[in-house]
Design a protein around this motif. Structure first.
Motif, mmCIF file in Angstrom:
data_model
loop_
_atom_site.group_PDB
_atom_site.id
_atom_site.type_symbol
_atom_site.label_atom_id
_atom_site.label_comp_id
_atom_site.label_asym_id
_atom_site.label_seq_id
_atom_site.Cartn_x
_atom_site.Cartn_y
_atom_site.Cartn_z
ATOM 1 N N ILE A 4 -3.406 1.195 -12.983
ATOM 2 C CA ILE A 4 -3.582 0.501 -11.698
ATOM 3 C C ILE A 4 -2.470 0.914 -10.735
ATOM 4 O O ILE A 4 -1.292 0.876 -11.085
ATOM 5 N N GLN A 5 -2.847 1.288 -9.535
ATOM 6 C CA GLN A 5 -1.864 1.689 -8.540
ATOM 7 C C GLN A 5 -1.134 0.477 -7.977
ATOM 8 O O GLN A 5 -1.683 -0.620 -7.900
ATOM 9 N N GLY A 6 0.114 0.709 -7.567
ATOM 10 C CA GLY A 6 0.852 -0.327 -6.879
ATOM 11 C C GLY A 6 0.388 -0.456 -5.440
ATOM 12 O O GLY A 6 -0.372 0.383 -4.935
ATOM 13 N N THR A 7 0.856 -1.494 -4.761
ATOM 14 C CA THR A 7 0.391 -1.756 -3.396
ATOM 15 C C THR A 7 1.540 -1.855 -2.398
ATOM 16 O O THR A 7 1.335 -2.279 -1.263
ATOM 17 N N VAL A 8 2.746 -1.484 -2.798
ATOM 18 C CA VAL A 8 3.887 -1.585 -1.889
ATOM 19 C C VAL A 8 3.737 -0.564 -0.761
ATOM 20 O O VAL A 8 3.494 0.616 -1.003
ATOM 21 N N HIS A 9 3.893 -1.037 0.469
ATOM 22 C CA HIS A 9 3.750 -0.168 1.637
ATOM 23 C C HIS A 9 4.936 0.795 1.716
ATOM 24 O O HIS A 9 6.078 0.394 1.468
ATOM 25 N N PRO A 10 4.689 2.065 2.064
ATOM 26 C CA PRO A 10 5.796 3.025 2.175
ATOM 27 C C PRO A 10 6.920 2.572 3.098
ATOM 28 O O PRO A 10 8.081 2.946 2.902
ATOM 29 N N GLU A 11 6.592 1.767 4.110
ATOM 30 C CA GLU A 11 7.613 1.304 5.047
ATOM 31 C C GLU A 11 8.686 0.480 4.342
ATOM 32 O O GLU A 11 9.847 0.457 4.781
ATOM 33 N N TYR A 12 8.300 -0.180 3.225
ATOM 34 C CA TYR A 12 9.286 -0.977 2.480
ATOM 35 C C TYR A 12 10.403 -0.076 1.940
ATOM 36 O O TYR A 12 11.575 -0.463 1.935
ATOM 37 N N PHE A 13 10.024 1.126 1.494
ATOM 38 C CA PHE A 13 11.025 2.079 0.995
ATOM 39 C C PHE A 13 11.979 2.496 2.109
ATOM 40 O O PHE A 13 13.170 2.677 1.888
ATOM 41 N N VAL A 14 11.431 2.643 3.317
ATOM 42 C CA VAL A 14 12.259 2.997 4.466
ATOM 43 C C VAL A 14 13.208 1.857 4.808
ATOM 44 O O VAL A 14 14.420 2.052 4.982
ATOM 45 N N MET A 29 6.860 2.500 -15.945
ATOM 46 C CA MET A 29 5.681 3.254 -16.396
ATOM 47 C C MET A 29 4.477 2.343 -16.618
ATOM 48 O O MET A 29 3.518 2.717 -17.267
ATOM 49 N N VAL A 30 4.509 1.124 -16.040
ATOM 50 C CA VAL A 30 3.430 0.161 -16.270
ATOM 51 C C VAL A 30 2.383 0.236 -15.172
ATOM 52 O O VAL A 30 1.185 0.291 -15.424
ATOM 53 N N GLY A 31 2.842 0.215 -13.903
ATOM 54 C CA GLY A 31 1.912 0.253 -12.779
ATOM 55 C C GLY A 31 1.468 -1.129 -12.345
ATOM 56 O O GLY A 31 1.895 -2.155 -12.884
ATOM 57 N N GLY A 32 0.584 -1.175 -11.347
ATOM 58 C CA GLY A 32 0.018 -2.441 -10.872
ATOM 59 C C GLY A 32 1.056 -3.422 -10.362
ATOM 60 O O GLY A 32 2.001 -3.057 -9.656
ATOM 61 N N GLU A 33 0.879 -4.675 -10.724
ATOM 62 C CA GLU A 33 1.769 -5.732 -10.258
ATOM 63 C C GLU A 33 3.201 -5.537 -10.753
ATOM 64 O O GLU A 33 4.158 -5.898 -10.068
ATOM 65 N N VAL A 34 3.332 -4.986 -11.962
ATOM 66 C CA VAL A 34 4.683 -4.746 -12.492
ATOM 67 C C VAL A 34 5.407 -3.719 -11.628
ATOM 68 O O VAL A 34 6.594 -3.876 -11.316
ATOM 69 N N TYR A 35 4.697 -2.685 -11.217
ATOM 70 C CA TYR A 35 5.293 -1.698 -10.306
ATOM 71 C C TYR A 35 5.736 -2.375 -9.004
ATOM 72 O O TYR A 35 6.869 -2.168 -8.536
ATOM 73 N N ASP A 36 4.860 -3.164 -8.399
ATOM 74 C CA ASP A 36 5.177 -3.821 -7.127
ATOM 75 C C ASP A 36 6.424 -4.682 -7.245
ATOM 76 O O ASP A 36 7.325 -4.635 -6.393
ATOM 77 N N GLU A 37 6.479 -5.483 -8.306
ATOM 78 C CA GLU A 37 7.612 -6.387 -8.484
ATOM 79 C C GLU A 37 8.890 -5.609 -8.791
ATOM 80 O O GLU A 37 9.988 -6.016 -8.391
ATOM 81 N N THR A 38 8.732 -4.491 -9.483
ATOM 82 C CA THR A 38 9.895 -3.649 -9.793
ATOM 83 C C THR A 38 10.511 -3.089 -8.519
ATOM 84 O O THR A 38 11.732 -3.100 -8.347
ATOM 85 N N VAL A 39 9.670 -2.589 -7.627
ATOM 86 C CA VAL A 39 10.161 -2.059 -6.353
ATOM 87 C C VAL A 39 10.956 -3.133 -5.608
ATOM 88 O O VAL A 39 12.047 -2.882 -5.079
ATOM 89 N N LYS A 40 10.416 -4.345 -5.595
ATOM 90 C CA LYS A 40 11.064 -5.434 -4.857
ATOM 91 C C LYS A 40 12.279 -6.001 -5.588
ATOM 92 O O LYS A 40 13.012 -6.813 -5.027
ATOM 93 N N SER A 41 12.491 -5.536 -6.836
ATOM 94 C CA SER A 41 13.663 -5.957 -7.605
ATOM 95 C C SER A 41 14.847 -5.017 -7.414
ATOM 96 O O SER A 41 15.929 -5.270 -7.941
ATOM 97 N N VAL A 67 20.698 -1.533 -14.442
ATOM 98 C CA VAL A 67 19.524 -0.705 -14.713
ATOM 99 C C VAL A 67 18.417 -1.555 -15.336
ATOM 100 O O VAL A 67 18.642 -2.254 -16.334
ATOM 101 N N LEU A 68 17.230 -1.485 -14.734
ATOM 102 C CA LEU A 68 16.050 -2.168 -15.265
ATOM 103 C C LEU A 68 15.201 -1.176 -16.042
ATOM 104 O O LEU A 68 14.871 -0.105 -15.537
ATOM 105 N N VAL A 69 14.849 -1.545 -17.274
ATOM 106 C CA VAL A 69 13.968 -0.710 -18.106
ATOM 107 C C VAL A 69 12.703 -1.495 -18.399
ATOM 108 O O VAL A 69 12.744 -2.507 -19.117
ATOM 109 N N ASN A 70 11.583 -1.081 -17.821
ATOM 110 C CA ASN A 70 10.301 -1.718 -18.126
ATOM 111 C C ASN A 70 9.732 -1.157 -19.430
ATOM 112 O O ASN A 70 10.095 -0.058 -19.849
#
Length: 331
Positions: free
Chosen positions: A249-259, A221-233, A149-152
């Motif tokens: 700041i919104q993240g930029t991860v494409h929804p297709e990555y979740f798929v 709960m940080v957003g931005g680049e931290v959100y993007d890197e979290t998704v990829k982690s 479990v990752l806790v930001n």
């Protein structure tokens, strides 16, 4: 207490300087209400959003911030009985604000008696931070035994509790924060692995420290680049629980990555549980009170300010200088 009290008022939106200390008359309680002389007042990140009128609900003016206080009941209105008697010590939840004050009016139904030995400053974290952390784990994450479990924002008010609760649940806890100093707080709270997300390629470091794999679950709960890197982690099939976006700041991860990675993302809003799943929220609140009272859950309050210094409390929160629960005191 005299018939006058001090409170911090905002009459305009803006920077911390709009927080103004003013004097007001002690009110008389109406039916169902209690008047509380405050000992400690909780300060939340959402207060800074309300101050700027950037909260998800509009902030009316003039307005007194503050959704949680701990103090002693000094007067009760008609229809209010035990345990809400004069002299009783309570945690009061204030859905419509009013907490940044020496004296507050609260609905008796939104007050929770607290044990005499429970520290007033620590008790201010039970409502927002405690409920949020406990509900996210019990209702969204559920069984954590054997999971990574990752806790930001792991040294923050919610994050520090998530670290402890996840560890209690049998998880391997990866604590991430913006500085090594904050990570020391997470280490004390039982984190297994420490990650500084102000450094480049921290997601790669996380996987290297987890046998080359992503984590099963992340709280973000940080957003931005931290959100993007979290998704990829996240590991394939992983789950992401979002309970804020402090950077705005919104993240930029494409929804297709979740798929592609079979990931799931779910949001958490405490107000939803209070309004629509009240019994579930009350059960979580009771669980947190019990764990704090029994010493199982530690609430850190290293940043305490006098009521008149509320603006400085906001400055330090917004500049990311705080850890644990931020509290205002009246003495």
């Amino acid at each position: 207490m005299t018939n006058k009290f001090k409170q911090v008022l905002i009459s305009a939106y803006g920077a911390p300087e709009v927080l103004t200390l003013v004097e007001a008359d002690v009110p008389q309680p109406k039916s169902g209400e209690v008047i509380i002389q405050t000992e400690a007042i909780g300060v939340n990140y959402s207060d800074t959003l309300r101050r700027r009128n950037q909260y998800f609900m509009p902030t009316p003016l003039p307005y007194v911030l503050g959704s949680e206080v701990v103090g002693e009941i000094i007067a009760v209105g008609e229809g209010v009985g035990a345990p809400y008697t004069v002299g009783a010590r309570v945690l009061a939840i204030l859905p419509y604000g009013g907490g940044y004050a020496e004296c507050v009016t609260a609905q008796a139904q939104y007050c929770i008696p607290i044990p005499p030995h429970l520290d007033a400053k620590a008790a201010t974290a039970i409502f927002v931070q405690g409920s949020t952390a406990q509900l996210m784990i019990s209702q969204l994450a559920k069984d954590l035994k054997g999971k990574s479990v990752l806790v930001n924002a792991a040294a923050g008010g919610v994050g520090s509790l998530l670290v402890q609760l996840a560890k209690m649940g049998g998880a391997k806890v990866f604590a991430a924060s913006s500085s090594d100093q904050k990570l020391e707080v997470a280490k004390v709270n039982g984190a297994d692995v420490l990650i500084n997300y102000s450094k480049p390629n921290w997601g790669i470091e996380l996987k290297n420290l987890n046998d080359g794999k992503g984590v099963d679950l992340a709280f973000e709960m940080v957003g931005g680049e931290v959100y993007d890197e979290t998704v990829k982690s996240l590991a394939p099939g992983g789950q992401l629980i979002i309970y804020g976006c402090a950077s705005g700041i919104q993240g930029t991860v494409h929804p297709e990555y979740f798929v592609d990675e079979n990931l799931s993302q779910i949001g958490f809003n405490l107000a939803h549980f209070i309004t629509h799943q009240t019994a579930v929220w009350q059960e979580a609140l009771g669980a947190v009170i019990g764990m704090v009272a029994n010493g199982q859950l530690h609430i850190s309050t290293p940043h305490t300010f006098l009521l008149r210094d509320a603006a400085e409390a906001h400055r330090q929160i917004e500049s990311r200088k705080t850890t644990g629960k931020v509290v205002l005191t009246t003495k």
